[in-house]
Write a protein that holds these residues in place. Structure first.
Motif, PDB file in Angstrom:
ATOM      1  N   ALA A 265       0.846  -1.195   0.000  1.00 19.97           N
ATOM      2  CA  ALA A 265       0.000   0.000   0.000  1.00 19.97           C
ATOM      3  C   ALA A 265       0.884   1.249   0.000  1.00 19.97           C
ATOM      4  CB  ALA A 265      -0.922  -0.014   1.210  1.00 19.97           C
ATOM      5  N   LYS A 266       0.712   2.107  -0.988  1.00 26.75           N
ATOM      6  CA  LYS A 266       1.443   3.364  -1.107  1.00 26.75           C
ATOM      7  C   LYS A 266       0.743   4.241  -2.142  1.00 26.75           C
ATOM      8  CE  LYS A 266       5.240   1.336  -2.127  1.00 26.75           C
ATOM      9  NZ  LYS A 266       6.673   1.110  -2.483  1.00 26.75           N
ATOM     10  N   ASP A 267       1.196   5.483  -2.228  1.00 28.03           N
ATOM     11  CA  ASP A 267       0.618   6.418  -3.198  1.00 28.03           C
ATOM     12  C   ASP A 267       1.528   6.530  -4.417  1.00 28.03           C
ATOM     13  OD1 ASP A 267      -1.432   6.842  -1.453  1.00 28.03           O
ATOM     14  OD2 ASP A 267      -0.534   8.635  -0.548  1.00 28.03           O
ATOM     15  N   ALA A 268       0.907   6.836  -5.562  1.00 25.53           N
ATOM     16  CA  ALA A 268       1.659   6.974  -6.811  1.00 25.53           C
ATOM     17  C   ALA A 268       0.975   8.025  -7.676  1.00 25.53           C
ATOM     18  CB  ALA A 268       1.735   5.643  -7.544  1.00 25.53           C
ATOM     19  N   LYS A 296      -4.096   6.190  -5.139  1.00 27.56           N
ATOM     20  CA  LYS A 296      -3.929   5.721  -3.773  1.00 27.56           C
ATOM     21  C   LYS A 296      -3.997   4.200  -3.800  1.00 27.56           C
ATOM     22  CE  LYS A 296      -5.678   6.115   0.933  1.00 27.56           C
ATOM     23  NZ  LYS A 296      -6.742   6.662   1.827  1.00 27.56           N
ATOM     24  N   LEU A 297      -2.866   3.562  -3.634  1.00 28.19           N
ATOM     25  CA  LEU A 297      -2.776   2.116  -3.741  1.00 28.19           C
ATOM     26  C   LEU A 297      -3.087   1.483  -2.392  1.00 28.19           C
ATOM     27  CD1 LEU A 297       0.495   1.924  -5.864  1.00 28.19           C
ATOM     28  CD2 LEU A 297      -1.856   2.179  -6.633  1.00 28.19           C
ATOM     29  N   GLU A 298      -4.050   0.563  -2.376  1.00 28.21           N
ATOM     30  CA  GLU A 298      -4.483  -0.083  -1.144  1.00 28.21           C
ATOM     31  C   GLU A 298      -4.526  -1.593  -1.317  1.00 28.21           C
ATOM     32  OE1 GLU A 298      -8.242   1.441   0.016  1.00 28.21           O
ATOM     33  OE2 GLU A 298      -7.470   3.415   0.622  1.00 28.21           O
ATOM     34  N   LYS A 299      -4.512  -2.261  -0.174  1.00 24.40           N
ATOM     35  CA  LYS A 299      -4.692  -3.708  -0.137  1.00 24.40           C
ATOM     36  C   LYS A 299      -5.954  -4.005   0.660  1.00 24.40           C
ATOM     37  CE  LYS A 299      -1.124  -6.349   0.238  1.00 24.40           C
ATOM     38  NZ  LYS A 299       0.059  -7.084   0.741  1.00 24.40           N
ATOM     39  N   ARG A 300      -6.748  -4.898   0.127  1.00 20.98           N
ATOM     40  CA  ARG A 300      -7.993  -5.270   0.798  1.00 20.98           C
ATOM     41  C   ARG A 300      -8.148  -6.785   0.769  1.00 20.98           C
ATOM     42  NH1 ARG A 300     -12.161  -0.668  -1.615  1.00 20.98           N
ATOM     43  NH2 ARG A 300     -11.069   1.140  -0.712  1.00 20.98           N
TER      44      ARG A 300
END
Length: 726
Positions: A265-268, A296-300
């Motif tokens: 999870a991070k922003d790009a 906005k990179l997320e993990k779910r």
């Protein structure tokens, strides 16, 4: 006798040729500004060898055909002949007509720049071989092909003729501007549709068609994120070629960001830029052709928790004077995705009522017992608050904080709590105390982790039942499924074999389960492994006291197991199958290795809970190993010995037949006179049907001169005496 032999070698010429034909066009492009006048394409073919000084090695047939696209009318193929010793240099011109006007394109209302016209020529060179040269023995005047060449060579010649617009050379009078409403998106790793943008619009506000449009997408992230544009073709990893845009028209597309499931999870930031060939640079600079999109990179993860009843013990059968009482609580945690779950933290509690339980061993997760007061430990407060009626009495509970390994999308993780009763005497009063053990696991949802409503916690309860058994048990070896002797070579690969036992319940009671002890002893074996098939066995540190009658002398050479055979109905049996694997035997200097592996099964043969009588018997089975001796090698190659014996029998039969028919006397170069007479008379006797001939005896008068008699009469004087039969 030796004679001189002369080998005649006929030299034949070797053929070698390499074709190198050309396909040329007098037109380098199709100018769309000329309209229907340019509907004819002239193509010139040049068929020749790569070396112009090489003559044709034989009579050749050259077949020329074309593979063309649907925008052109087909043309007929042609066949040419090249005779031996000629220089192949064939020039031929072909005209290709458009199947429709303007090659099927409307140049006045063109939205997409046409693809080039492609023509492919197929040239096949075939060597003509005479009939007299096709046989196994060919005359010396027949040519011989070079092994590197083939009798058939095929060439594929390609030609591409692009289109050119009215403004393609100097640039088009076009102006482009790009729009996007939302420039911030949340992208979930592993999700298929989460990374798709809204419609992006590029409008051409100029006077001419905009050709050569390309879009570049650059992402400022260490993670390799794939990009797809639905309305454009990929021209590189980050470059896309888009169709032409007519004047006062638009192009709409979406950008899809394909994030891997294991992405952190991070922003790009994704930069989308439009490339073009519009010449109104001064006016074009004021129009937006560049976009910045925040990602906005997320993990779910969506988790599904379940209790596995088949692998858990809801009811634990307790026998009188039980030495060990083991039971399991097994849970399943499934990650439905879409992202990779790097590590899951969950909490667990074990509540014991009227029984003492040892600290559980957990398989599938690393768990740490929480020691201390509840007031000072937030994890315990969360567990007690979520557990409901579990752990009402906190001193009867054990609390744990656990963490798992990675759980990929679509995978299940099994977590098993192995527990054992410490105070066995407490089970002697089952009816009055009603002991039980209940476990509880809790997963706390957050922004990344979600579960179904009410499915973030699970519990499992084990109750204990006392049973009274009375049965006779017989255990025997299954010889056809066991190996009692093996030959090990000096360099032997891994060898697997089995020790198999049959355990039968002769009744009268049904046996839900009963325990037994297994000891595997290995002597003079470098390394060995033991696997008990389809039987619940646990490794033990030392041999059980009740199984002391085994061959284990040194503990480092032995493996000990405590096993449970499972349920056996009356008059039924179960198979105990032990898989053994060895790599090599220990070598001795003075003598060959006499290693072996022995399985000793200490198992009850009589169970009577009412009288508390338990009788055990030990069943041994050994597999011996040895290096192969000469006798063993002969036994292993019995088929060779059998072949030799059969061959000797055939030879003896053949010799007997030859003796019976007097073949040896007939074929001898020198024979005694008596042998000649006997051979002749035996021949007459075999051909005569008079039975009296059998009783006649023949005598030789050796006083006569045999050489003179043989010369005059070609025989000998014979006296025949007929024996009189009474």
């Amino acid at each position: 006798h030796l004679s001189n032999q002369v080998a005649m070698i006929n030299a034949r010429k070797v053929l070698r040729f390499q074709a190198n034909s050309k396909l040329l066009s007098r037109r380098s492009m199709i100018d769309m500004s000329k309209g229907e006048e340019e509907e004819l394409i002239t193509v010139q073919t040049l068929l020749r060898f790569s070396d112009s000084k090489v003559k044709a090695p034989g009579n050749l047939i050259v077949q020329l055909s074309f593979n063309i696209e649907k925008r052109l009318k087909p043309v007929q193929s042609k066949v040419f002949s090249v005779f031996q010793d000629q220089y192949p240099n064939i020039e031929e011109t072909f005209s290709f007509e458009a199947l429709e006007k303007s090659f099927g394109h409307n140049f006045d209302s063109l939205r997409e720049f046409p693809l080039p016209i492609k023509i492919q020529a197929i040239v096949q060179w075939t060597l003509v071989i005479k009939d007299e040269c096709k046989g196994n023995r060919t005359p010396s005047n027949c040519p011989m092909l070079d092994p590197k060449d083939k009798s058939l060579q095929t060439e594929f010649l390609s030609l591409s003729i692009p289109f050119r617009g009215g403004c393609s050379d100097t640039g088009c009078q076009c102006m482009l501007q790009m729009y996007l409403g939302t420039t911030s998106y949340t992208v979930v790793s592993g999700a298929e549709d989460s990374g798709k943008t809204d419609l992006i619009t590029i409008i051409n506000v100029g006077n001419e068609v905009a050709y050569g449009i390309n879009i570049t997408v650059d992402i400022s992230s260490e993670v390799d994120i794939g990009v797809t544009i639905d309305a454009c073709e990929r021209a590189g990893k980050k470059l896309f070629a888009c169709p032409a845009i007519k004047a006062l028209d638009r192009l709409q597309f979406r950008v899809q960001f394909d994030t891997p499931a294991n992405m952190d999870a991070k922003d790009a930031t994704a930069v989308i830029e439009v490339g073009h060939k519009c010449v109104n640079q001064q006016q074009q600079e004021n129009l937006p052709t560049r976009l910045e999109i925040k990602l906005k990179l997320e993990k779910r993860h969506q988790l599904v928790l379940a209790g596995l009843k088949d692998l858990s013990n809801s009811f634990v059968s307790v026998k009188k004077k039980s030495k060990n009482v083991f039971f399991n609580h097994t849970y399943s945690i499934a990650n439905m995705g879409p992202s990779l779950l790097g590590s899951l933290q969950f909490y667990a509690a074990v509540e014991k009522r009227n029984v003492t339980v040892s600290v559980p061993s957990v398989i599938g997760a690393e768990c740490q017992e929480l020691v201390g007061g509840v007031q000072t430990d937030l994890a315990k407060q969360i567990l007690i608050g979520q557990a409901g009626d579990v752990c009402v009495e906190q001193e009867d509970c054990l609390f744990f904080k656990c963490r798992t390994e990675n759980i990929a999308k679509g995978e299940n993780l099994t977590v098993t709590f192995n527990m054992e009763i410490e105070d066995k005497d407490s089970l002697d009063f089952l009816h009055s105390s009603s002991p039980s053990v209940q476990s509880f696991i809790l997963v706390i949802p957050d922004e990344e982790i979600s579960t179904k409503i009410g499915a973030s916690k699970l519990s499992f309860k084990s109750e204990f039942l006392q049973i009274v058994r009375k049965s006779k048990i017989s255990t025997s070896i299954v010889p056809e499924l066991s190996a009692n002797y093996l030959l090990i070579g000096k360099k032997n690969e891994k060898l697997d074999f089995f020790h198999t036992f049959k355990v039968r319940n002769d009744g009268p009671s049904n046996l839900n389960d009963f325990d037994f002890y297994l000891t595997v002893t290995a002597v003079d074996v470098v390394e060995f492994n033991v696997e008990i098939i389809d039987t619940d066995c646990r490794a033990a540190d030392v041999v059980h006291p009740e199984s002391a009658d085994n061959t284990c002398q040194e503990s480092e050479n032995c493996l000990f197991f405590f096993c449970n055979i499972g349920r056996i109905q009356k008059n039924e049996h179960q198979i105990l199958k032990i898989k053994l694997s060895i790599q090599d035997l220990k070598s001795r200097e003075e003598e060959e290795s006499l290693g072996f592996i022995e399985s000793a099964v200490k198992i009850p043969n009589s169970i009577d809970d009412e009288k508390e009588e338990y009788k055990y018997t030990t069943i041994h089975f050994r597999t011996d190993f040895s290096q192969p001796t000469i006798v063993q090698k002969i036994i292993d190659h019995w088929y060779v010995v059998a072949g030799i014996i059969i061959g000797l029998i055939i030879i003896c039969i053949a010799v007997a037949v030859l003796f019976k028919f007097d073949v040896f006397n007939k074929v001898r170069i020198y024979r005694e006179e008596i042998d000649i007479i006997h051979s002749a008379r035996n021949s007459r006797l075999r051909g005569s049907e008079v039975p009296e001939e059998v009783n006649r005896n023949v005598f030789i008068n050796r006083g006569n001169n045999m050489e003179e008699d043989l010369t005059e009469f070609n025989g000998v004087e014979m006296k025949e005496i007929v024996s009189q039969n009474d």
